[in-house]
Scaffold this active site. Structure first.
Site, PDB file in Angstrom:
ATOM      1  N   ASN A 127       0.826  -1.281  -0.025  1.00  0.00           N
ATOM      2  CA  ASN A 127       0.051   0.123  -0.112  1.00  0.00           C
ATOM      3  C   ASN A 127       0.706   1.385  -0.143  1.00  0.00           C
ATOM      4  O   ASN A 127       0.392   2.367   0.269  1.00  0.00           O
ATOM      5  CB  ASN A 127      -1.019  -0.240   1.205  1.00  0.00           C
ATOM      6  N   ASP A 182     -11.565  -0.382   5.376  1.00  0.00           N
ATOM      7  CA  ASP A 182     -10.355  -0.926   5.166  1.00  0.00           C
ATOM      8  C   ASP A 182     -10.432  -2.499   4.902  1.00  0.00           C
ATOM      9  O   ASP A 182      -9.908  -3.125   4.041  1.00  0.00           O
ATOM     10  CB  ASP A 182      -9.424  -1.008   6.175  1.00  0.00           C
TER      11      ASP A 182
END
Length: 409
Positions: free
Chosen positions: A102, A176
């Site tokens: 990420n 998330d």
């Protein structure tokens, strides 16, 4: 005889990621049998240090948040800016099937870990990438958390609340976790093709797009301009008050769900104790209701206030009306259905405490539940991982002494 081999045994994953979304994806792959190596800096994933936010003890010995996203993984701690640390990372990626990260695009490019560079060296590699806002557009490089890119900009925080009140209190991980599972689905599709063709792929899921997907039904409906779709609304003006939570006499909330309003209407009027409203042309069919929403809402509000929660539960269950009690988290932790459907795992910690942890929601029939091993301590398997990469014990000790690697032992 059942085959108990896990679906992803013999799949190797390298994770270079922090916080929740990308590690959640890798955790699911680990649950499915993949060997997941989490590469961390010497400081470690920041999720290791969020104890104050969650009201739990500090330190590694009882880190429920970290375990949620990192169970069944191994941890190697490398200084990837050093030549030796970077070489070890490259060896890990070279031997892997999937690379999860990420990092922002600019950081990946500076580090030579962007997809275009990697696919030249590792043409069958699958790269799973979590982004805040996507890979194109004017804001592609903005930092993104689910508080911002998902809840706020994604159209949830500004709409999904009663307009007579303030926006909801957001909780970490809600967006998330969805991103992580969506990414897992894409990564596994790409892995299947790579096994068939030898061609790698980059799979990207963003927090922003995920939120837009999650609210898609009402977002698309809003373009017609009808007042009942222009959120935020007062709950008294929702197009279908039979899809709203109502307050009982003892102060609890119960959510009903009758999206087929006309189908349920007469039966529900009987349950409410107002049979005289059956077929009432002010409230039925639903098209006529729209001119009388507030009046009907106030009838519902008054009727629900006449009975306690347990009375409503019994009545709705007997009538087979879709409903659920608005549970607190403490109630959910005691929910028999959650336990018997294997939503939870009881984890014993070295502190002497036992804590309830949540399993990932994908279940198999022919494969037993995955073990729920705690997340690795920072650098716990550094030496073992480097040995598997071909480094001698002397070389590993030299790397640690030179600051290229870090080991807990």
């Amino acid at each position: 005889m059942k085959n108990h081999q896990r679906p992803l045994e013999n799949v190797k994953v390298v994770e270079l990621a922090t916080f929740i979304a990308a590690p959640c994806c890798a955790r699911f792959l680990a649950d499915m049998g993949a060997e997941v190596t989490k590469v961390e800096s010497f400081e470690g994933d920041p999720l290791r240090y969020t104890a104050v936010n969650e009201g739990r003890p500090a330190g590694e010995e009882e880190n429920t948040s970290f375990d949620l996203e990192n169970c069944n993984k191994i941890s190697v701690s490398l200084n990837t800016k050093s030549p030796d640390g970077r070489e070890a990372l490259e060896k890990l990626i070279a031997g892997s099937d999937i690379f999860i990260t990420n990092w922002r695009q600019s950081a990946l490019e500076r580090a030579g870990l962007d997809y275009e560079g990697l696919k030249k060296k590792y043409p069958s590699l699958i790269m799973g990438y979590v982004s805040g806002y996507g890979e194109t557009g004017p804001d592609k490089d903005l930092p993104g958390f689910d508080f911002t890119a998902f809840y706020a900009r994604g159209g949830i925080l500004g709409t999904m609340f009663d307009k007579d009140h303030v926006p909801m209190n957001t909780i970490p991980g809600f967006g998330d976790q969805q991103v992580g599972m969506y990414l897992a689905a894409g990564v596994l599709a790409a892995l299947y093709r790579a096994r068939e063709t030898g061609r790698g792929e980059k799979v990207t899921v963003s927090l922003f797009h995920t939120a837009i997907w999650d609210i898609a039904i009402m977002l698309q409906s809003s373009q017609y301009g009808h007042p009942s779709t222009q959120f935020p609304l007062s709950r008294k003006h929702l197009a279908n008050p039979l899809n709203v939570a109502h307050k009982t006499r003892d102060g609890r909330w119960i959510q009903i769900a009758m999206p087929r309003y006309d189908y349920f209407y007469d039966r529900f009027m009987e349950i409410l104790g107002v049979p005289e409203l059956k077929g009432d042309n002010r409230f039925f069919p639903q098209a006529r209701l729209q001119d009388n929403l507030e009046e009907f809402y106030e009838i519902l509000e008054g009727r629900f206030a006449t009975r306690d929660l347990n009375e409503w539960v019994q009545a709705l269950k007997e009538a087979d009306i879709p409903y659920a009690v608005a549970q607190t988290w403490n109630e959910l932790l005691q929910d028999r259905q959650a336990w018997e459907s294997n939503c939870f795992h009881e984890m014993a910690y070295p502190t002497g405490n036992s804590r309830t942890l949540v399993r990932s929601p994908v279940m198999f029939t022919e494969t037993p539940l995955p073990e729920y091993n705690r997340g690795p301590y920072l650098g716990e398997q550094t030496r073992a991982v480097l040995e598997e990469l071909g480094y001698s014990r002397e070389q590993i000790s030299a790397m640690i002494e030179a600051g290229a690697a870090q080991s807990r032992s």
